[in-house]
Design a protein around this motif. Structure first.
Motif: not given
Length: 435
Positions: A17-21, A149-153
């Motif tokens: 969550e922190a990494h995406f934010a 996760l691959n798409t998001a990050l």
């Protein structure tokens, strides 16, 4: 009274969550795709055993924390990692290097690739022009938080386009370097009509906190032919998840081999869709695990059109309490008559506490087909071992010969002599470490 259920996040999920934010990348279209993907991930969390597709491979339980996305690596670090990499260095080939998910042009053979008829572009540049097409995942992947996760990050990758009618003489190797931190990368390979290519993907992981989440998207036009291997080798607790999507046009030919050895947690996912008639797919896999390691080979083959043939042949060797997983599914759609699909998975257990989970499946909705699946698990044949020892071969060497013979059946079926020799050397090295 109705109780409100509260979803408890693990430390690894809180980290994500922190990494995406903290992510700040891409235009409005790409950001919206990332947000939608992470929302789908948030709904399930990390893959765990209550998700049917991940029943035997619980990534949530394995990870105590989740490393931050890897920063771009320096050229000196890339060169140092390549010098000691377990890659296809013995072969004459054209090379592309991705370090921490990013294309490194300085150590890639871009000019030679262009001369061979292959157009190479940075994935980030391509995705800005066609983000929806390049980041979409097929429905047959099911509930797959790792893909979200691959798409998001996503950090980057490479797009390869082989011109119609081009037969690329030399193999193309893509070296994936993970030099600490989490790596999210994509490779898209597009073969024009009648084109042919041999693609070798190898993964090199350095650093205890490294996490690899790699996706390979392969699009074969009519009459195209692709031979592809994925070499997932290494050591340490760094989890590795590789996913390959293959989309076959008419009269196309696909041959793949997924090779897992040495990593503590590895999952190789393959999803093949027949979109044109009279095409063939031959999928092979080799897994070697020991100790606390887990190796998972998962595939889904979707016969969506008539008159196609698929073969799936997977071998697993398990020692000293490790766990092997095979999940394979062949789907035959209602109108996909004259389908021929055959699946076999075999496991060799070298210790009493070795564990193998086999889950072959057929979903057939047509009536004029030839489909079958089989699964076996067993130990080394003591009669064969006695036969070899009776001829003066020491027990350790005799066991090595029997294990090598077991795995070589799948490796040699793959049919590439140069790759066969290299992989059999890897098998011998793995067995030598075991003593």
């Amino acid at each position: 009274m109705t109780a409100n259920l509260r979803v408890v996040s693990t430390q690894a999920e809180t980290d994500l969550e922190a990494h995406f934010a903290a992510l700040k990348d891409g235009g409005a279209d790409l950001i919206s795709l990332r947000e939608a993907a992470f929302a789908r991930f948030r709904a399930t969390g990390l893959p765990h055993r209550r998700i049917e597709e991940w029943k035997y491979t619980d990534l949530r339980a394995f990870l105590k924390s989740y490393a931050a996305p890897a920063a771009a690596a320096s050229l000196d670090a890339v060169k140092a990692a390549l010098a000691g990499a377990e890659t296809y260095a013995e072969l004459e080939r054209l090379r592309i290097v991705l370090a921490n998910g990013r294309l490194v042009a300085e150590v890639s053979d871009l000019a030679k690739l262009e001369a061979a008829g292959i157009e190479v572009s940075n994935f980030n540049d391509a995705v800005r022009n066609s983000s929806q097409a390049l980041l979409s995942n097929p429905e047959i992947a099911g509930v797959n938080p790792a893909l979200e996760l691959n798409t998001a990050l996503l950090q980057g990758g490479v797009v390869l386009k082989v011109k119609a009618g081009t037969a690329v003489d030399l193999p193309v190797e893509i070296v994936h370097l993970a030099l600490g931190g989490a790596v999210y990368t994509r490779v898209r390979t597009e073969l024009g009509k009648g084109a042919s290519l041999t693609l070798l993907e190898s993964f090199v992981t350095a650093g205890e906190d490294a996490v690899v989440n790699a996706v390979s998207d392969q699009v074969l036009a009519d009459e195209a032919a692709l031979t592809a291997t994925r070499l997932i080798v290494g050591s340490g607790r760094a989890p590795h998840i590789s996913t390959a999507f293959s989309h076959l046009g008419a009269k196309a030919e696909l041959k793949t081999l997924g090779f897992i050895a040495g990593t503590d947690f590895a999952r190789n996912q393959s999803y093949v869709t027949f979109a044109g008639e009279h095409s063939t797919a031959k999928l092979y896999g080799v897994t070697m695990v020991r100790g606390q390691q887990l190796g998972d080979q998962t595939l889904v083959v979707d016969h969506a059109v008539p008159n196609c043939e698929s073969r799936e042949f997977f071998k697993t060797v398990i020692d000293a309490g490790a766990k092997g997983v095979y999940q394979g599914k062949i789907i035959v759609r209602p109108h996909a008559q004259k389908t021929d699909g055959q699946m076999m998975t075999q496991a060799l257990l070298l210790s009493e506490d070795a564990e193998m989970a086999n889950k072959p499946e057929l979903e057939i909705f047509a009536d004029d087909v030839q489909c079958a699946h089989g699964a076996t698990s067993g130990q080394i044949d003591e009669d064969l071992l006695f036969y070899l020892r009776a001829r003066g071969i020491p027990e350790a060497e005799a066991r090595t010969l029997l294990v090598l013979a077991f795995l070589s059946e799948a490796i040699e079926e793959f049919g590439s002599e140069s790759v066969t020799e290299l992989l059999e050397t890897r098998v011998r090295e793995w067995l030598a470490i075991a003593g």
